[in-house]
Write a protein that holds these residues in place. Structure first.
Motif, PDB file in Angstrom:
ATOM      1  N   ARG A   1      14.312  30.506 -24.002  1.00  0.00           N
ATOM      2  CA  ARG A   1      14.064  31.503 -23.070  1.00  0.00           C
ATOM      3  C   ARG A   1      12.687  32.254 -23.955  1.00  0.00           C
ATOM      4  O   ARG A   1      11.831  32.685 -23.464  1.00  0.00           O
ATOM      5  CB  ARG A   1      15.058  32.639 -22.694  1.00  0.00           C
TER       6      ARG A   1
ATOM      7  N   TRP B   1       9.460  30.405 -23.680  1.00  0.00           N
ATOM      8  CA  TRP B   1       8.975  30.479 -22.333  1.00  0.00           C
ATOM      9  C   TRP B   1       8.506  31.682 -22.069  1.00  0.00           C
ATOM     10  O   TRP B   1       7.356  31.975 -21.288  1.00  0.00           O
ATOM     11  CB  TRP B   1      10.184  30.099 -21.129  1.00  0.00           C
ATOM     12  N   ASP B   2       9.007  32.810 -22.590  1.00  0.00           N
ATOM     13  CA  ASP B   2       8.376  34.282 -22.406  1.00  0.00           C
ATOM     14  C   ASP B   2       7.242  34.204 -23.208  1.00  0.00           C
ATOM     15  O   ASP B   2       6.265  34.751 -22.707  1.00  0.00           O
ATOM     16  CB  ASP B   2       9.259  35.426 -22.955  1.00  0.00           C
TER      17      ASP B   2
ATOM     18  N   VAL C   1       4.923  34.248 -19.919  1.00  0.00           N
ATOM     19  CA  VAL C   1       5.036  35.507 -19.716  1.00  0.00           C
ATOM     20  C   VAL C   1       4.068  36.360 -20.264  1.00  0.00           C
ATOM     21  O   VAL C   1       3.055  37.109 -20.025  1.00  0.00           O
ATOM     22  CB  VAL C   1       6.429  36.371 -19.782  1.00  0.00           C
ATOM     23  N   ASN C   2       3.750  35.959 -21.680  1.00  0.00           N
ATOM     24  CA  ASN C   2       2.988  36.674 -22.692  1.00  0.00           C
ATOM     25  C   ASN C   2       1.670  35.912 -23.026  1.00  0.00           C
ATOM     26  O   ASN C   2       0.931  36.199 -23.764  1.00  0.00           O
ATOM     27  CB  ASN C   2       3.634  37.031 -23.973  1.00  0.00           C
ATOM     28  N   ARG C   3       1.435  34.767 -22.104  1.00  0.00           N
ATOM     29  CA  ARG C   3       0.337  33.907 -22.182  1.00  0.00           C
ATOM     30  C   ARG C   3      -0.027  33.510 -23.618  1.00  0.00           C
ATOM     31  O   ARG C   3      -1.309  33.733 -24.175  1.00  0.00           O
ATOM     32  CB  ARG C   3      -1.032  34.844 -21.687  1.00  0.00           C
TER      33      ARG C   3
END
Length: 362
Positions: A97, A100-101, A105-107
């Motif tokens: 996770r 993935w973030d 999420v944070n590019r």
């Protein structure tokens, strides 16, 4: 199916396969490094806890009772704040996770704030260094090929002559000297660090201090003045390898049967070399194109440190030493992307230089 169409489809299929492999390769590189930053000791959570303990020890100077109370509660402070710090850095989530973030999420971590500079994101720090490293890398890239390719050709055409022997001595000497030693030697000889030598170039930095705003040409000349010695060090790093690679590749092509066939059909040796052998001799040089693209972006830690250049190399070194994993992982992702793109460009160059290469599966 016509042979030409079949060959085009094979090349297209090869490029598509290479493009598809970029994704798992990138994920493999980043996920391994990402996991290491989470499991190795000395991460940002530990550094913050050590800083808090240091501040607590300094605050105990008011009296022995206060110092004893803080010493007794130090472990409590560490235990109570560890989970909060882990939540702050996102370390309380499962590893996949977290990855993935970071990736989506944070590019690739570009939008994460720096651990050392909380008011700036990783991308803001990297963006300020990109023009510096790209300017040095691009200058070195162009000069390397402008020097090494003609020199390699000249050595091949004068094989075992005096020019070949003298130039080989210079090439091997440049290859044997480490980059940091060569940089220090240049600073000693041309920067006035030792009395009796030439004071021609500045000790480091990117520009001089002007009392008034200079014109564009003056700024350009000043930047070139500061870049001269670092660019020479950049070029020296790959100078010998590319020169000898070009020479040996051209010698192999000149000795090939197809060159003798072209000459036997009435063509001059000069025409056979420049119109046939030279093109095929460029193929091995295309293999290094990908790594050169990576260096174009990543810079050099040693050279940037010696010449005090605020580039990507120093930023990555400072981020790694300071455990600023937000910046370090973002740099890693961008560098890996540039390297993989460079490898794809190398494959494309294969097709452009020699369309006869067969990429079909046997």
């Amino acid at each position: 199916m016509p042979r030409r169409l079949n060959d085009d489809l094979n090349r297209l299929s090869y490029l598509i396969r290479r493009l598809i492999l970029v994704v798992p390769t990138f994920v493999g590189i980043t996920i391994v490094c990402f996991a290491l930053t989470r499991f190795l000791p000395g991460g940002p959570v530990e550094i913050r806890l050590m800083r808090m303990k240091g501040l607590a020890a300094q605050g105990g100077g008011a009296g022995e009772a206060a110092a004893a109370a803080m010493a007794a509660g130090a472990s409590g402070v560490t235990a109570s704040y560890r989970k909060e710090l882990e939540a702050q850095f996102g370390f309380d989530k499962p590893l996949l996770r977290q990855y993935w973030d970071w990736l989506v999420v944070n590019r690739m971590g570009l939008t994460l704030p720096s651990y050392d500079y909380p008011d700036k994101t990783a991308w803001q720090l990297i963006r300020s260094r990109i023009p510096v490293s790209v300017s040095f890398g691009l200058a070195a890239f162009v000069l390397t090929y402008l020097v090494c390719v003609p020199l390699g050709v000249a050595k091949a055409l004068r094989h075992r002559q005096a020019f070949d022997a003298v130039s080989s001595l210079v090439v091997f000497a440049a290859y044997a000297v480490p980059s940091f030693a060569f940089a220090m030697l240049l600073k000693t000889l041309f920067c006035g660090t030792v009395e009796g030598f030439w004071d021609v170039f500045p000790l480091g930095g990117l520009s001089s201090d002007f009392d008034v705003e200079p014109s564009f040409l003056v700024r350009l000349a000043d930047r070139a003045w500061h870049m001269a010695l670092p660019v020479v060090c950049y070029v020296a790093g790959s100078f010998a390898m590319l020169t000898l690679l070009m020479k040996n590749s051209l010698l192999d092509q000149i000795a090939a049967d197809y060159v003798r066939t072209v000459i036997a059909k009435g063509a001059t040796r000069r025409r056979a070399i420049w119109l046939h052998a030279f093109r095929n001799a460029l193929i091995p040089l295309a293999t290094g194109f990908g790594s050169m693209i990576g260096l174009l972006f990543a810079g050099s830690i040693v050279i940037e440190t010696i010449f005090e250049i605020p580039g990507m190399g120093r930023l990555s070194w400072d981020a790694l030493i300071g455990r600023d994993y937000a910046v370090f992982l973002a740099l890693l992702a961008l560098t890996a992307s540039c390297q993989l793109i460079g490898n794809l460009l190398s494959d494309l160059l294969y097709l452009l230089i020699d369309p006869r290469i067969d990429f079909s599966r046997k």
